[in-house]
Design an enzyme around this catalytic site. Sequence first.
Site, PDB file in Angstrom:
ATOM      1  N   TRP A   1      48.803  -5.288  46.051  1.00  0.00           N
ATOM      2  CA  TRP A   1      48.184  -3.889  45.861  1.00  0.00           C
ATOM      3  C   TRP A   1      47.913  -3.344  44.610  1.00  0.00           C
ATOM      4  O   TRP A   1      48.730  -4.037  43.403  1.00  0.00           O
ATOM      5  CB  TRP A   1      49.074  -2.757  46.621  1.00  0.00           C
ATOM      6  CG  TRP A   1      50.464  -2.700  45.993  1.00  0.00           C
ATOM      7  CD1 TRP A   1      51.746  -3.380  46.308  1.00  0.00           C
ATOM      8  CD2 TRP A   1      50.708  -1.951  44.754  1.00  0.00           C
ATOM      9  NE1 TRP A   1      52.585  -3.000  45.447  1.00  0.00           N
ATOM     10  CE2 TRP A   1      52.251  -1.914  44.698  1.00  0.00           C
ATOM     11  CE3 TRP A   1      50.168  -0.894  44.035  1.00  0.00           C
ATOM     12  CZ2 TRP A   1      52.785  -1.254  43.546  1.00  0.00           C
ATOM     13  CZ3 TRP A   1      50.829  -0.176  43.234  1.00  0.00           C
ATOM     14  CH2 TRP A   1      52.272  -0.373  42.761  1.00  0.00           C
TER      15      TRP A   1
ATOM     16  N   GLU B   1      67.358  -3.912  39.473  1.00  0.00           N
ATOM     17  CA  GLU B   1      66.395  -3.929  40.452  1.00  0.00           C
ATOM     18  C   GLU B   1      67.127  -3.081  41.589  1.00  0.00           C
ATOM     19  O   GLU B   1      66.142  -2.630  42.502  1.00  0.00           O
ATOM     20  CB  GLU B   1      66.091  -5.435  40.778  1.00  0.00           C
ATOM     21  CG  GLU B   1      65.386  -6.046  39.497  1.00  0.00           C
ATOM     22  CD  GLU B   1      63.941  -5.475  39.242  1.00  0.00           C
ATOM     23  OE1 GLU B   1      63.424  -4.239  40.183  1.00  0.00           O
ATOM     24  OE2 GLU B   1      63.267  -6.136  38.592  1.00  0.00           O
TER      25      GLU B   1
ATOM     26  N   GLU C   1      55.513  -5.144  37.857  1.00  0.00           N
ATOM     27  CA  GLU C   1      56.084  -4.075  37.484  1.00  0.00           C
ATOM     28  C   GLU C   1      55.308  -2.947  36.852  1.00  0.00           C
ATOM     29  O   GLU C   1      55.207  -1.695  37.081  1.00  0.00           O
ATOM     30  CB  GLU C   1      57.165  -4.239  36.469  1.00  0.00           C
ATOM     31  CG  GLU C   1      58.398  -4.949  37.428  1.00  0.00           C
ATOM     32  CD  GLU C   1      59.247  -3.794  37.962  1.00  0.00           C
ATOM     33  OE1 GLU C   1      59.292  -2.650  37.725  1.00  0.00           O
ATOM     34  OE2 GLU C   1      59.712  -4.334  38.938  1.00  0.00           O
TER      35      GLU C   1
ATOM     36  N   HIS D   1      53.668   0.044  38.810  1.00  0.00           N
ATOM     37  CA  HIS D   1      54.633   1.191  39.174  1.00  0.00           C
ATOM     38  C   HIS D   1      54.189   2.256  38.407  1.00  0.00           C
ATOM     39  O   HIS D   1      54.012   3.466  39.087  1.00  0.00           O
ATOM     40  CB  HIS D   1      55.838   0.807  39.207  1.00  0.00           C
ATOM     41  CG  HIS D   1      56.215  -0.389  39.987  1.00  0.00           C
ATOM     42  ND1 HIS D   1      57.427  -0.866  39.975  1.00  0.00           N
ATOM     43  CD2 HIS D   1      55.461  -1.123  40.949  1.00  0.00           C
ATOM     44  CE1 HIS D   1      57.589  -2.231  41.030  1.00  0.00           C
ATOM     45  NE2 HIS D   1      56.135  -2.114  41.408  1.00  0.00           N
TER      46      HIS D   1
ATOM     47  N   GLU E   1      59.783   3.786  34.386  1.00  0.00           N
ATOM     48  CA  GLU E   1      58.503   2.504  34.675  1.00  0.00           C
ATOM     49  C   GLU E   1      57.796   2.051  33.535  1.00  0.00           C
ATOM     50  O   GLU E   1      57.346   1.443  33.418  1.00  0.00           O
ATOM     51  CB  GLU E   1      58.071   2.838  36.174  1.00  0.00           C
ATOM     52  CG  GLU E   1      58.902   3.001  37.319  1.00  0.00           C
ATOM     53  CD  GLU E   1      59.198   1.615  37.765  1.00  0.00           C
ATOM     54  OE1 GLU E   1      58.772   0.572  37.135  1.00  0.00           O
ATOM     55  OE2 GLU E   1      60.075   1.297  38.848  1.00  0.00           O
TER      56      GLU E   1
ATOM     57  N   HIS F   1      61.845  -8.091  43.823  1.00  0.00           N
ATOM     58  CA  HIS F   1      62.684  -8.744  42.318  1.00  0.00           C
ATOM     59  C   HIS F   1      64.002  -8.490  42.438  1.00  0.00           C
ATOM     60  O   HIS F   1      64.501  -9.495  41.610  1.00  0.00           O
ATOM     61  CB  HIS F   1      62.029  -7.541  41.117  1.00  0.00           C
ATOM     62  CG  HIS F   1      60.577  -7.548  41.112  1.00  0.00           C
ATOM     63  ND1 HIS F   1      59.798  -6.513  40.575  1.00  0.00           N
ATOM     64  CD2 HIS F   1      59.418  -8.551  41.674  1.00  0.00           C
ATOM     65  CE1 HIS F   1      58.466  -6.765  40.848  1.00  0.00           C
ATOM     66  NE2 HIS F   1      58.235  -7.950  41.229  1.00  0.00           N
TER      67      HIS F   1
ATOM     68  N   ASP G   1      58.550  -3.674  46.037  1.00  0.00           N
ATOM     69  CA  ASP G   1      58.520  -4.309  45.149  1.00  0.00           C
ATOM     70  C   ASP G   1      59.800  -4.681  44.404  1.00  0.00           C
ATOM     71  O   ASP G   1      59.967  -5.788  44.203  1.00  0.00           O
ATOM     72  CB  ASP G   1      57.759  -3.887  44.056  1.00  0.00           C
ATOM     73  CG  ASP G   1      56.193  -4.269  44.248  1.00  0.00           C
ATOM     74  OD1 ASP G   1      55.941  -5.006  45.151  1.00  0.00           O
ATOM     75  OD2 ASP G   1      55.202  -4.072  43.424  1.00  0.00           O
ATOM     76  N   GLU G   2      60.439  -3.486  44.348  1.00  0.00           N
ATOM     77  CA  GLU G   2      62.035  -3.515  43.511  1.00  0.00           C
ATOM     78  C   GLU G   2      62.873  -4.606  44.319  1.00  0.00           C
ATOM     79  O   GLU G   2      63.661  -5.247  43.698  1.00  0.00           O
ATOM     80  CB  GLU G   2      62.266  -2.210  43.374  1.00  0.00           C
ATOM     81  CG  GLU G   2      61.671  -1.271  42.563  1.00  0.00           C
ATOM     82  CD  GLU G   2      61.212  -1.723  41.014  1.00  0.00           C
ATOM     83  OE1 GLU G   2      61.829  -2.675  40.610  1.00  0.00           O
ATOM     84  OE2 GLU G   2      60.804  -0.943  40.397  1.00  0.00           O
TER      85      GLU G   2
ATOM     86  N   THR H   1      66.717   0.720  41.309  1.00  0.00           N
ATOM     87  CA  THR H   1      65.627   1.221  41.301  1.00  0.00           C
ATOM     88  C   THR H   1      64.892   1.287  42.756  1.00  0.00           C
ATOM     89  O   THR H   1      64.144   2.084  43.264  1.00  0.00           O
ATOM     90  CB  THR H   1      64.398   0.407  40.422  1.00  0.00           C
ATOM     91  OG1 THR H   1      64.615  -0.980  40.691  1.00  0.00           O
ATOM     92  CG2 THR H   1      64.727   0.907  38.886  1.00  0.00           C
TER      93      THR H   1
END
Length: 406
Positions: A105, A239, A186, A189, A148, A275, A271-272, A242
């Site tokens: 995305w 991670e 990242e 974000h 971020e 990760h 996403d976090e 967040t």
Amino acid sequence: MALQLHPIASHPHKPPSMTMSRPHNQRLRSRSFSTRLMASPVSNSPLLSPSKEIAKEKKPYMPPREVHEQKMHTMPPQKLEIFKSLEPWAEQNLLKILKPVEKSWQPQDFLPDPASEGFHDQVKELRQRTKELPDDYFVVLVGDMITEEALPTYQTMLNTLDGVRDETGASPTSWAIWTRAWTAEENRHGDLLNKYLYLCGRVDMRQIEKTIQYLIGSGMDPRTENNPYLGFIYTSFQERATFISHGNTARLAKEHGDLRLAHICGTIAADEKRHETAYTKIVEKLFEIDPDGTMLCLEDMMRKKVSMPAHLMYDGTDDNLFENYSSIAQRIGVYTARDYADILEFLVQRWKVADMTGLSSEAQRAQDYVCKLASRIRKLEERAQARAKESTLRPFSWIFGRELKV
């Protein structure tokens, strides 16, 4: 609401063999319990072993702050071979967690299309949705976005770690590829949240931009000592933190009726989480290869506390900006002291810390400390809440100086 923490007695701590011993005469800047939550909820307690801090002279290009006495390259040189030997493992287990750029995305997927004729109507719709969001939510969302946006600092931090750093800026090693690609993922974000906040018209973008510049200029003080053991324990924790924070901003956005913003925050949280999976895999592998050394470093990191990467936040006026922002996050349930304990407990279970056998006596003591710490943190939180002080009003430049309870 500002909460005060009473330290409780703790047994003396023997420093782990992988790190240098810490001085006995130590001090930490006093902060309230709730405002330390984004770092450690018990950073002023003897449960954690604080280190000497050095006051920085105030300069025009950086805020007045204290950082800990710097320690460097505390991992024994012979352990560099461990990370060199893990190159094939990193390629097989880390790089596959990354998503191809063409399938990823992008911020524009969630934003009004500036090339379309309906752009202005789309912006009006966005602004209408955000009218129902309260100021305290915006303060926390802005704080998360600023965190971020300080991504250059985090890539720099990863590239301080011995044995895994990107030595050339375009190194072909698996560790270097991971760091660059993680940074690239990242980067979306802060970009997305920044644009959304800009378009909503509810916040003072110039003050926000100043805060970002100050924060990147100040750096961060994670106390990882160029040691990849400490560094990957730190990133595993962060991670997870967040993931929780963005997940809660998604929940609150939905409650206030902004479903698009809820989708944005939820996507970032996903996403976090991905990760987090990568960094916890690294520590899991280190426990497999070097259980004693990894256990000692886990204890060391938890005694020092896991500070949030934006702890040097400053907007040019408020010396306690991070603490005040953290208080709002605690009050509205985005990231709390209980979350800190929950993350520790999650990682202890994830790495099966309590089940490890055959450890040295020193590592066994570290194991005992870490396994009991989450419950002790929760007890401290309960005591602190019972002694909660009356809230005070603080202005936030990000919302044009309007005051909120902290």
